[in-house]
Structures are given as C-alpha cells and as structure tokens.
Design an enzyme around this catalytic site. Structure first.
Site, PDB file in Angstrom:
ATOM      1  N   THR A 227       0.868  -1.175   0.000  1.00 23.75           N
ATOM      2  CA  THR A 227       0.000   0.000   0.000  1.00 23.75           C
ATOM      3  C   THR A 227       0.904   1.223   0.000  1.00 23.75           C
ATOM      4  O   THR A 227       1.966   1.201   0.619  1.00 23.75           O
ATOM      5  CB  THR A 227      -0.871  -0.016   1.266  1.00 23.75           C
ATOM      6  OG1 THR A 227      -1.805  -1.067   1.129  1.00 23.75           O
ATOM      7  CG2 THR A 227      -1.603   1.295   1.493  1.00 23.75           C
TER       8      THR A 227
ATOM      9  N   VAL B 120     -13.843  -3.214   1.814  1.00 21.93           N
ATOM     10  CA  VAL B 120     -13.115  -1.944   1.745  1.00 21.93           C
ATOM     11  C   VAL B 120     -12.268  -1.832   3.007  1.00 21.93           C
ATOM     12  O   VAL B 120     -12.753  -2.100   4.105  1.00 21.93           O
ATOM     13  CB  VAL B 120     -14.100  -0.757   1.633  1.00 21.93           C
ATOM     14  CG1 VAL B 120     -13.365   0.572   1.718  1.00 21.93           C
ATOM     15  CG2 VAL B 120     -14.887  -0.844   0.331  1.00 21.93           C
ATOM     16  N   GLY B 121     -11.031  -1.437   2.835  1.00 18.57           N
ATOM     17  CA  GLY B 121     -10.125  -1.299   3.985  1.00 18.57           C
ATOM     18  C   GLY B 121     -10.126   0.109   4.552  1.00 18.57           C
ATOM     19  O   GLY B 121     -11.048   0.900   4.311  1.00 18.57           O
TER      20      GLY B 121
ATOM     21  N   THR C   5      -0.734   2.195   6.847  1.00 15.94           N
ATOM     22  CA  THR C   5      -0.670   0.926   6.123  1.00 15.94           C
ATOM     23  C   THR C   5      -0.684  -0.199   7.143  1.00 15.94           C
ATOM     24  O   THR C   5      -0.081  -0.093   8.200  1.00 15.94           O
ATOM     25  CB  THR C   5       0.586   0.823   5.241  1.00 15.94           C
ATOM     26  OG1 THR C   5       0.601  -0.480   4.641  1.00 15.94           O
ATOM     27  CG2 THR C   5       1.877   1.044   6.016  1.00 15.94           C
ATOM     28  N   GLY C   6      -1.410  -1.247   6.831  1.00 18.37           N
ATOM     29  CA  GLY C   6      -1.493  -2.360   7.773  1.00 18.37           C
ATOM     30  C   GLY C   6      -2.830  -3.045   7.655  1.00 18.37           C
ATOM     31  O   GLY C   6      -3.562  -2.844   6.669  1.00 18.37           O
TER      32      GLY C   6
ATOM     33  N   GLY D  41      -6.201  -3.357   7.713  1.00 17.03           N
ATOM     34  CA  GLY D  41      -7.167  -2.270   7.651  1.00 17.03           C
ATOM     35  C   GLY D  41      -8.282  -2.318   8.675  1.00 17.03           C
ATOM     36  O   GLY D  41      -8.681  -1.271   9.207  1.00 17.03           O
TER      37      GLY D  41
HETATM   38  N1  ASP Z   1      -4.480  -1.060   4.916  1.00 23.99           N
HETATM   39  C1  ASP Z   1      -4.718  -1.751   3.690  1.00 23.99           C
HETATM   40  C2  ASP Z   1      -6.053  -2.436   3.750  1.00 23.99           C
HETATM   41  O1  ASP Z   1      -6.376  -3.024   4.753  1.00 23.99           O
HETATM   42  C3  ASP Z   1      -3.699  -2.769   3.357  1.00 23.99           C
HETATM   43  C4  ASP Z   1      -2.272  -2.358   3.490  1.00 23.99           C
HETATM   44  O2  ASP Z   1      -1.951  -1.318   4.073  1.00 23.99           O
HETATM   45  O3  ASP Z   1      -1.423  -3.071   2.970  1.00 23.99           O
HETATM   46  O4  ASP Z   1      -6.741  -2.423   2.754  1.00 23.99           O
END
Ligand code: ASP
Length: 349
Positions: A215, A244-245, A266-267, A269
């Site tokens: 991301t 949806v994240g 990022t992480g 979600g």
């Molecule tokens: N936060 C994003 C989601 O959950 C994924 C990511 O950050 O890699 O859609």
C-alpha cells in the site's frame, strides 16, 4: 607571561565561540517537506535480494524526488502528494494501481483517498477496477463533486466524466500477485491476507510466497505551509468482493489537518478502521497537545494491543515527521527542505 595569558584568553574565547556554534548547529532541526510509505510488513534483510532492495530504493527515491520537485516549484502539497503517488501506483512493485493484489474472485479492486489539510476537504474512491490512478479519482471526487466518497461503478463513471484515465481491468494484472492469490487460496480459501505478511499470515511464508508490502501513501508540506495526505491500495489478497479497507476511509487510513498533521496508514485495515487511527493521532495532538511522534506511537500501540499490525507516516505543519511501525520493516522515506532524500526499509536500516 602577560602575552601568554592573553593568548590563553583568546584561545578560551575561540573555544567558547566554537562550542556555541556547534550548539546552534546541533539544535537546528531539519524541516521535512514530504514523507512516504510503500507498505509495512515482514521485511528483513534475509528475505530480500540485493536486486529487489535496489529496485525498491530506486522507486521510493523517484517518488520522493517527484514530490520534492513539485514543492520546490511552488506547487501545492496536494499536487505533490498526487504526483508522488502516481509514480508508486504505476510501479508493479507496490500494491496500488498496477500491481494491486487480487480479490477472492480474481479481480483487482482498489481504494484511495486524499485530504487537504488547509480546507479539510477530502475525496475517496473504493472498490474501483478500471481507474489507472485511483488517487487522481479521489482528488476529482474532492474537487469536482460535493461528495467525499464514491464506490464501484459510480466512482468509475464519475472519474471518466472528470477526464481521469480509464483502463481495461487487465492492465492491473501481474503474475506475482496472481500467484499470490493462488497460494493464499491453497492455504485457506476464505481468509484474506495482508499483502505484507501479518503475524497471523506468517505461515504463508513457508510456501515461499512473498506477501508484500505495498500500500502506498504520502504526506507533504508545501511552501505555503499547507499539509496534504494521500493513500492508495489494492487492499488485501483474497479479500471478499466488496471489502473496503481503511485507506479510503477519512480518519481511519488517511487524514490531514493543518492544525495538527497529515497522516497515511498501512497495515491490517480492519484494525485501523476500528481504532480510527489517523484521526485519533490528530485528536491526541489537538486535545492533549502531544507531539506528532508521541501521538503516532501511542495510537499504533493501541492497534498493536488489539492484534493489528502495520505502520503509518505522519508530518506536522512545522515539518516534524513520525514513521512508526510494529512489523519487521516498512518501506518509507523522507525529503527535507534542502532536498536531502532518505529511504529506509528495515527496523535497523
Ligand atoms: N491497509 C490496507 C487495507 O487493509 C492494506 C495495506 O496497508 O497493505 O486495505
């Protein structure tokens, strides 16, 4: 004797001046004008080939240079964020735009958001499959509609009308992400997997799949002192249709307010949504007068305690930056006012 004494005095004065200068130099803080991330996860030197590392470092450097050039040319932080994220969306190394991960039913459904810290206007798209650069569609929602978020086909129709580049969904296909989906299904046909190998999905590493890390997000501070933040993602491998994240949810994965900070997360979600992470950092700064670094760490600690992993970037209006993560690494980088670019990947880089 008298001469020696005055020499001694002169020496002492010189020493004092030098140390005073040193103190000034040491306390002169660097002002950051942009911070970016390219995802957080199981990033260790052991898992990374020299070529791959060089490719990521080059991509992050290009992204930062692009944003810096925009800011230096007097463009807005919004322009800088959008241009920077374009370079990352167009690069298949990252889970955004070209290179987005696949849903359970083999589609690339992307989410993105952008927010203007000056006006606190925001725009977002979710679940889009045909927009080449979702961050630009998010900006169009912000600037060309009275809405904040549009999803699916409606968002795509709107983007087309707004003159945003539309592509065949095949454009987003990459073999690596496709193989990633097949591996994830083999392992557990219903479980969505963070593209950057969360603790709970670590065992997927044993089938030699690199769930990485991609991301993307950027926060910029322009010459007028305005902040903007943006995030763009393909979400999680094997996610269920319509999931949806946090990235496109204002206050969860993306937020900007000149009075506090710009933030992009990022992480995993779901944890970021439930903790309303980006807004929580801003609120801690506003209500408790916390620094951007302390607020960012405190909120990430809450996410960690609940079992969520990932990281975030934050930049305040004075140019202080924070980039905490609770994973093994996070693709990240900064550029300061003087154009100095720093790119980091590992915990101890
Ligand atoms: N936060 C994003 C989601 O959950 C994924 C990511 O950050 O890699 O859609």
């Amino acid at each position: 004797m008298i001469k020696n004494l005055s020499n001694l005095k002169a020496g002492a004065v010189l020493l004092l001046c030098l140390s005073a200068n040193l103190a000034v130099a040491q306390t002169k803080e660097e002002k950051y004008v942009m911070v970016i991330h390219g995802g957080a996860g199981t990033l260790t030197r052991k898992n990374m080939s020299a070529e791959k590392e060089a490719a990521y470092r080059a991509a992050l450097t290009l992204a930062l240079q692009t944003g810096y050039n925009a800011i230096k040319a007097g463009k807005s932080s919004l322009d800088a964020v959008e241009a920077t994220i374009h370079t990352l969306e167009d690069n298949p190394l990252f889970n955004a735009g070209k290179g987005a991960v696949f849903t359970r039913d083999g589609r690339n459904e992307m989410d993105a958001a952008i927010m203007d810290g000056k006006t606190m206007m925001a725009g977002a798209v979710a679940g889009v499959t045909t927009i080449k650069n979702p961050i630009s569609a998010a900006r169009a929602v912000m600037e060309k509609s009275e809405h904040v978020m549009m999803v699916g086909q409606g968002a795509e129709a709107f983007a087309k009308q707004a003159g945003i580049t539309i592509v065949n969904p095949k454009y987003f296909y990459t073999k690596e992400r496709w193989d990633g989906l097949q591996d994830a299904i083999k392992e557990d046909s219903v479980k969505a997997v963070l593209d950057h190998g969360s603790k709970k999905s670590m065992k997927l590493g044993t089938i030699n799949h690199d769930y990485k890390f991609g991301t993307v997000g950027a926060v910029a501070l322009d010459q007028a002192g305005n902040l903007a933040a943006g995030t763009s993602t393909g979400g999680m491998t094997n996610k269920k249709y319509g999931r949806v994240g946090d990235s496109p949810i204002i206050g969860a994965g993306t937020y900007a307010n000149n009075a506090t900070a710009g933030i992009s997360c990022t992480g995993w979600g779901e944890f970021y949504i439930r903790n309303v992470v980006a807004h929580d950092i801003s609120a801690m700064m506003e209500y408790k007068n916390m620094s951007v670094a302390d607020a960012s760490q405190a909120v990430l600690d809450k996410v960690g305690k609940m079992g969520g992993d990932g990281g975030l970037i934050a930049l305040d209006a004075k140019g202080h930056v924070a980039m905490p993560f609770n994973t093994e690494g996070m693709y990240r980088g900064t550029v300061t006012e003087d154009g100095k670019i720093v790119v980091l990947i590992y915990k101890k880089d």
